[in-house]
Design an enzyme around this catalytic site. Structure first.
Site, short mmCIF file in Angstrom:
data_model
loop_
_atom_site.label_atom_id
_atom_site.label_comp_id
_atom_site.label_asym_id
_atom_site.label_seq_id
_atom_site.Cartn_x
_atom_site.Cartn_y
_atom_site.Cartn_z
CB THR A 121 -20.91 -16.07 -52.86
OG1 THR A 121 -20.67 -16.61 -54.16
CG2 THR A 121 -22.34 -16.38 -52.44
CB CYS A 263 -20.16 -23.05 -53.75
SG CYS A 263 -18.84 -22.07 -54.49
P1 NAD Z 1 -10.23 -18.92 -53.35
O1 NAD Z 1 -9.94 -19.15 -51.93
O2 NAD Z 1 -9.85 -19.94 -54.38
O3 NAD Z 1 -9.56 -17.55 -53.81
C1 NAD Z 1 -9.55 -16.38 -53.06
C2 NAD Z 1 -8.25 -15.65 -53.37
O4 NAD Z 1 -8.29 -14.37 -52.74
C3 NAD Z 1 -7.00 -16.35 -52.83
O5 NAD Z 1 -6.07 -16.52 -53.87
C4 NAD Z 1 -6.48 -15.39 -51.76
O6 NAD Z 1 -5.06 -15.41 -51.65
C5 NAD Z 1 -6.99 -14.07 -52.26
N1 NAD Z 1 -7.11 -13.04 -51.24
C6 NAD Z 1 -7.65 -13.14 -50.00
N2 NAD Z 1 -7.58 -11.95 -49.36
C7 NAD Z 1 -6.97 -11.08 -50.22
C8 NAD Z 1 -6.62 -9.72 -50.14
N3 NAD Z 1 -6.87 -8.98 -49.05
N4 NAD Z 1 -6.01 -9.14 -51.22
C9 NAD Z 1 -5.75 -9.87 -52.32
N5 NAD Z 1 -6.07 -11.17 -52.45
C10 NAD Z 1 -6.66 -11.77 -51.42
O7 NAD Z 1 -11.79 -18.63 -53.44
P2 NAD Z 1 -12.79 -18.91 -54.68
O8 NAD Z 1 -13.21 -20.32 -54.69
O9 NAD Z 1 -12.22 -18.30 -55.91
O10 NAD Z 1 -14.05 -18.06 -54.21
C11 NAD Z 1 -14.06 -16.66 -54.24
C12 NAD Z 1 -15.49 -16.18 -54.07
O11 NAD Z 1 -16.28 -16.60 -55.19
C13 NAD Z 1 -16.19 -16.76 -52.84
O12 NAD Z 1 -17.06 -15.77 -52.32
C14 NAD Z 1 -16.99 -17.91 -53.41
O13 NAD Z 1 -18.13 -18.21 -52.63
C15 NAD Z 1 -17.40 -17.36 -54.75
N6 NAD Z 1 -17.69 -18.39 -55.75
C16 NAD Z 1 -16.86 -19.48 -55.88
C17 NAD Z 1 -17.13 -20.42 -56.87
C18 NAD Z 1 -16.23 -21.62 -57.03
O14 NAD Z 1 -16.56 -22.49 -57.85
N7 NAD Z 1 -15.11 -21.73 -56.34
C19 NAD Z 1 -18.23 -20.26 -57.72
C20 NAD Z 1 -19.03 -19.13 -57.58
C21 NAD Z 1 -18.75 -18.20 -56.59
#
Ligand code: NAD
Length: 433
Positions: A121, A263
């Site tokens: 996002t 979120c």
């Molecule tokens: P999260 O923190 O669970 O996962 C992010 C992952 O990215 C982690 O495993 C981290 O180790 C990895 N990461 C970070 N930097 C990195 C890099 N340089 N190279 C490789 N890996 C790297 O986050 P999330 O909850 O999955 O959210 C991710 C995105 O999706 C956010 O923007 C969030 O707003 C959006 N989103 C989340 C949800 C939800 O329900 N969690 C729903 C819709 C959208």
């Protein structure tokens, strides 16, 4: 089609596993070695119903693998999804460092045409900025496309939401990228999923507007609940009465202790921040946030009304995660409650079906995490239902009441059967009823 997903958190792992389920060849990359080591053994480090099965099946069938090498992922794929975190900065804006870092890596590594899909996002304008950023960091000019493909999955039902979404949003500038995205999601065409195909800015905005609307809807019903509390109306009946109006709909009308999670808080703040950047003050969104801040402490207010002095008392929290069927504690209302009650000199205990059984409990401070609901009730002056886990409807409340100093239940989600609780000996307090 060969696809790489960078970031294997809640969104990235579900995206990777479900795209493999659609028949694509997936390589999922994360910089967290521990996470990748576990995934290679078929173990999922987050709690998400059905996910481990989809991961195991697609690994077994050879369509899903894991790596810590972004180089390997980018080189072997036509399409690269960015699904890294975008947490809040202190000023409420979105922290885009991880997204930009990954975009620069992709630019450096790409050796042929790629489609870079932004799943994270990100604020309106980010895809346009990423295009320039990638161009600036390429070793030589190589054509590529950027696509905005925001994710709407809900933790707790993320696999189902990905496989059967309400809609797919695609923001793109090129016909080729749109055709590739349609190919990736072709399985969803068969089940007649609506597709919204638009430009980058609109796609980015759709995600923020959806979350801001849902958060505002909850703040709205919480405001109504607080008025109900004062005038003697029952907000659960009011929600039913207005929810039957098809213009309003019955979802997201459950009054309670406010919204939280990874979120809504950060996305609403980021949208307010974006509006500010463009010289527009988002009054309604700011009000939704301020209603929510007050609501998150409504349980403390109710505890004070019943117990009068909270100093020296023991309060038990039923549930810790921000919603049921997840292990996600990011910005969970329980954390506010613990902090606030501790400040008032109250001892806090908690039981949560997931947190109590996992190593997560060791990371929490200011709260003693119990291993079962009866140990939680033992010696408490009141319980607060914080998370509406299904199993909380059928606990042995009679036994629990008998173990408490004072059988008081603050039902922070209006989730329990008031009569049943009263029969079990509880003094029951809901929100707005
Ligand atoms: P999260 O923190 O669970 O996962 C992010 C992952 O990215 C982690 O495993 C981290 O180790 C990895 N990461 C970070 N930097 C990195 C890099 N340089 N190279 C490789 N890996 C790297 O986050 P999330 O909850 O999955 O959210 C991710 C995105 O999706 C956010 O923007 C969030 O707003 C959006 N989103 C989340 C949800 C939800 O329900 N969690 C729903 C819709 C959208």
């Amino acid at each position: 089609m060969n696809i790489c997903v960078i970031g294997t958190g809640y969104v990235g792992l579900v995206t990777g596993a479900c795209l493999a389920e659609f028949g694509m060849n997936l390589i999922c990359v994360d910089s967290d070695i521990r996470k990748i080591d576990l995934l290679r053994k078929g173990k999922v480090s987050i709690y998400e119903p059905g996910l481990e099965e989809v991961v195991a099946k697609n690994m077994r069938e050879g369509r899903l693998r894991f790596s810590t090498s972004i180089e390997e992922g980018v080189r072997s794929s036509l399409v690269i999804f960015i699904a890294v975190g975008t947490p809040s900065n202190d000023d409420g804006s979105a922290d885009l460092r991880a997204v930009e870092e990954v975009a620069k890596d992709i630019a450096r590594i790409m050796d042929g045409y790629k489609v870079v899909v932004v799943k994270s996002t990100v604020p309106v304008g980010t895809c346009r900025k990423l295009k320039t950023l990638i161009q600036e960091h390429q070793m030589k000019p190589i054509p590529f496309d950027i696509v905005s493909n925001p994710e709407f999955q809900r933790e707790g039902s993320a696999v189902e939401d990905f496989l059967r979404p309400d809609r797919v949003t695609i923001g793109a500038e090129s016909e080729q990228a749109i055709a590739i995205m349609k190919d990736i999601y072709s399985a969803l065409y068969l089940i007649e999923t609506p597709f919204v195909i638009t430009n980058w800015e609109t796609a980015e905005m759709i995600k923020y507007a959806a979350n801001a609307f849902l958060a505002t809807k909850i703040s709205f019903i919480n405001e109504v609940a607080n008025i109900c509390d004062r005038v003697g109306a029952d907000v659960t009946q009011v929600a039913k009465g207005i929810g039957l109006d098809s213009r309003i709909g019955n979802k997201f009308l459950q009054a309670g202790i406010g919204w939280g999670g990874s979120c809504f808080p950060k996305d609403v703040s980021a949208l307010i921040h974006t509006a500010d950047d463009y010289g527009y003050e988002a009054h309604l969104l700011k009000a939704a946030v301020s209603v929510n801040q007050r609501q998150r402490l409504i349980a403390v207010e109710k505890l004070q009304q019943v117990l009068k002095i909270l100093k020296g008392k023991t309060v038990g929290l039923l549930g810790l995660t921000f919603k049921p069927d997840t292990d996600d504690m990011r910005d969970a209302p329980a954390l506010n409650l613990i902090e606030h009650l501790n400040r008032l000199g109250t001892k806090v205990k908690a039981y949560d079906p997931i947190v109590s059984q996992s190593g997560m409990r060791h990371g929490l401070s200011g709260v003693m995490v119990e291993t079962d609901p009866e140990r939680l009730a033992d010696g408490c002056d009141a319980l607060v239902l914080v998370t509406d886990w299904k199993q909380f409807q059928n606990l042995d409340y009679e036994k629990m009441a008998s173990l408490m100093n004072n059988p008081v239940m603050i039902d922070g989600r209006n989730f329990l059967d008031r009569e049943k609780l009263q029969q079990a000996g509880f003094y029951y307090v809901g929100v707005g009823r």
